[in-house]
Design a protein around this motif. Sequence first.
Motif, PDB file in Angstrom:
ATOM      1  N   SER A 232       3.096  30.094 -39.780  1.00 20.05           N
ATOM      2  CA  SER A 232       1.752  30.051 -40.366  1.00 20.05           C
ATOM      3  C   SER A 232       0.729  29.531 -39.363  1.00 20.05           C
ATOM      4  O   SER A 232      -0.419  29.969 -39.347  1.00 20.05           O
ATOM      5  N   GLN A 233       1.135  28.606 -38.511  1.00 15.47           N
ATOM      6  CA  GLN A 233       0.239  28.112 -37.473  1.00 15.47           C
ATOM      7  C   GLN A 233      -0.129  29.242 -36.507  1.00 15.47           C
ATOM      8  O   GLN A 233      -1.282  29.352 -36.080  1.00 15.47           O
ATOM      9  N   ALA A 234       0.849  30.091 -36.181  1.00 11.74           N
ATOM     10  CA  ALA A 234       0.578  31.237 -35.304  1.00 11.74           C
ATOM     11  C   ALA A 234      -0.407  32.201 -35.958  1.00 11.74           C
ATOM     12  O   ALA A 234      -1.319  32.714 -35.305  1.00 11.74           O
ATOM     13  N   VAL A 235      -0.228  32.426 -37.252  1.00  9.30           N
ATOM     14  CA  VAL A 235      -1.151  33.319 -37.966  1.00  9.30           C
ATOM     15  C   VAL A 235      -2.553  32.726 -37.984  1.00  9.30           C
ATOM     16  O   VAL A 235      -3.546  33.437 -37.773  1.00  9.30           O
TER      17      VAL A 235
ATOM     18  N   LEU B 264      -0.044  24.586 -31.299  1.00  6.03           N
ATOM     19  CA  LEU B 264       0.932  24.003 -32.216  1.00  6.03           C
ATOM     20  C   LEU B 264       2.070  24.985 -32.494  1.00  6.03           C
ATOM     21  O   LEU B 264       3.245  24.610 -32.544  1.00  6.03           O
ATOM     22  N   ALA B 265       1.700  26.267 -32.664  1.00  4.39           N
ATOM     23  CA  ALA B 265       2.710  27.298 -32.919  1.00  4.39           C
ATOM     24  C   ALA B 265       3.604  27.484 -31.708  1.00  4.39           C
ATOM     25  O   ALA B 265       4.842  27.596 -31.837  1.00  4.39           O
ATOM     26  N   ALA B 266       2.990  27.506 -30.523  1.00  6.00           N
ATOM     27  CA  ALA B 266       3.760  27.709 -29.286  1.00  6.00           C
ATOM     28  C   ALA B 266       4.775  26.599 -29.074  1.00  6.00           C
ATOM     29  O   ALA B 266       5.892  26.832 -28.576  1.00  6.00           O
ATOM     30  N   ALA B 267       4.414  25.389 -29.464  1.00  6.32           N
ATOM     31  CA  ALA B 267       5.313  24.246 -29.316  1.00  6.32           C
ATOM     32  C   ALA B 267       6.569  24.423 -30.173  1.00  6.32           C
ATOM     33  O   ALA B 267       7.607  23.802 -29.917  1.00  6.32           O
ATOM     34  N   LYS B 268       6.472  25.281 -31.197  1.00  5.54           N
ATOM     35  CA  LYS B 268       7.626  25.557 -32.080  1.00  5.54           C
ATOM     36  C   LYS B 268       8.270  26.892 -31.738  1.00  5.54           C
ATOM     37  O   LYS B 268       9.106  27.405 -32.498  1.00  5.54           O
ATOM     38  N   GLY B 269       7.854  27.492 -30.629  1.00 13.04           N
ATOM     39  CA  GLY B 269       8.425  28.771 -30.226  1.00 13.04           C
ATOM     40  C   GLY B 269       7.844  29.952 -30.959  1.00 13.04           C
ATOM     41  O   GLY B 269       8.423  31.042 -30.960  1.00 13.04           O
ATOM     42  N   GLN B 270       6.677  29.760 -31.582  1.00 12.59           N
ATOM     43  CA  GLN B 270       6.012  30.835 -32.322  1.00 12.59           C
ATOM     44  C   GLN B 270       4.828  31.347 -31.511  1.00 12.59           C
ATOM     45  O   GLN B 270       4.188  30.573 -30.799  1.00 12.59           O
ATOM     46  N   SER B 271       4.566  32.612 -31.619  1.00 14.13           N
ATOM     47  CA  SER B 271       3.403  33.165 -30.906  1.00 14.13           C
ATOM     48  C   SER B 271       2.849  34.353 -31.654  1.00 14.13           C
ATOM     49  O   SER B 271       3.476  34.857 -32.572  1.00 14.13           O
TER      50      SER B 271
ATOM     51  N   SER C  46     -13.067  29.569 -32.057  1.00 14.97           N
ATOM     52  CA  SER C  46     -12.140  29.664 -30.930  1.00 14.97           C
ATOM     53  C   SER C  46     -11.417  28.346 -30.671  1.00 14.97           C
ATOM     54  O   SER C  46     -10.261  28.331 -30.234  1.00 14.97           O
ATOM     55  N   ILE C  47     -12.076  27.217 -30.959  1.00 18.37           N
ATOM     56  CA  ILE C  47     -11.426  25.917 -30.751  1.00 18.37           C
ATOM     57  C   ILE C  47     -10.249  25.746 -31.714  1.00 18.37           C
ATOM     58  O   ILE C  47      -9.168  25.302 -31.323  1.00 18.37           O
ATOM     59  N   GLN C  48     -10.482  26.115 -32.983  1.00 22.35           N
ATOM     60  CA  GLN C  48      -9.394  26.050 -33.964  1.00 22.35           C
ATOM     61  C   GLN C  48      -8.288  27.039 -33.608  1.00 22.35           C
ATOM     62  O   GLN C  48      -7.096  26.747 -33.794  1.00 22.35           O
ATOM     63  N   ALA C  49      -8.661  28.200 -33.101  1.00 28.86           N
ATOM     64  CA  ALA C  49      -7.664  29.201 -32.712  1.00 28.86           C
ATOM     65  C   ALA C  49      -6.745  28.638 -31.635  1.00 28.86           C
ATOM     66  O   ALA C  49      -5.511  28.775 -31.706  1.00 28.86           O
ATOM     67  N   ILE C  50      -7.338  28.000 -30.613  1.00 31.34           N
ATOM     68  CA  ILE C  50      -6.549  27.411 -29.533  1.00 31.34           C
ATOM     69  C   ILE C  50      -5.638  26.306 -30.073  1.00 31.34           C
ATOM     70  O   ILE C  50      -4.462  26.209 -29.718  1.00 31.34           O
ATOM     71  N   LYS C  51      -6.204  25.478 -30.956  1.00 29.46           N
ATOM     72  CA  LYS C  51      -5.427  24.378 -31.533  1.00 29.46           C
ATOM     73  C   LYS C  51      -4.176  24.889 -32.244  1.00 29.46           C
ATOM     74  O   LYS C  51      -3.057  24.409 -31.998  1.00 29.46           O
ATOM     75  N   TRP C  52      -4.353  25.877 -33.134  1.00 29.29           N
ATOM     76  CA  TRP C  52      -3.224  26.362 -33.916  1.00 29.29           C
ATOM     77  C   TRP C  52      -2.245  27.145 -33.056  1.00 29.29           C
ATOM     78  O   TRP C  52      -1.022  27.080 -33.282  1.00 29.29           O
ATOM     79  N   ASN C  53      -2.738  27.877 -32.065  1.00 29.41           N
ATOM     80  CA  ASN C  53      -1.834  28.606 -31.168  1.00 29.41           C
ATOM     81  C   ASN C  53      -0.965  27.646 -30.362  1.00 29.41           C
ATOM     82  O   ASN C  53       0.216  27.909 -30.127  1.00 29.41           O
TER      83      ASN C  53
END
Length: 204
Positions: free
Chosen positions: A170-173, A197-204, A188-195
Amino acid sequence: LYGPTLSERAAKNDELFSQGQTAIVGTEAKGPDYEKAAEMYERSARNGSAEGAYALAALYRDLLVKDKDDGSGRAKTFFWMREAAIAGHVRAQYELAVFYYEGKGVEPNSEEALRWLESAAEGNHVLAQRFLGALYLNGVNADGKMAVKPDARKGAAWYLRAAMNDDGPSQAVMGSLYMTGKGIERDSIQAIKWNKLAAAKGQS
């Protein structure tokens, strides 16, 4: 003149549920006693315990106890899962939604599935929140069994709740939604933030 108070019933339920848990653990000599656990959970459930009803449903679901009338255990699994869901047990609400969705122990019913998914999601069940996010965002779920009127804002809102509950997919979405502005104001700031967080969990 009067029956047990709510606190007395709660205490009794706790005692019965605890006895069920003890039977599940078992002893070195005997091991788990699932029949005894089922007895205690059922007594707890019939006294109004959502936890007891869910635990009993799980025993039938996992075939740890047998239903003499139905070898699959589906009927009793459904019955007790529904009792737990009605009593407000969030995991039971999600599992009941899946039962209605897949037709396990009951005829498939997408309206009931959606109703219980929303109850579970409101109770902060992450998988239910993610499912609803995808459903409302796209108007249909992945296998096409359930459809609603597309509502990007509602979909984004459910995805955001799941993302805030630390759900990686969901963070990636949310990273994508904030980048495109679909269902939510572009940021864009929120987009970077959530991306991130998602990347840290192996999500993209």
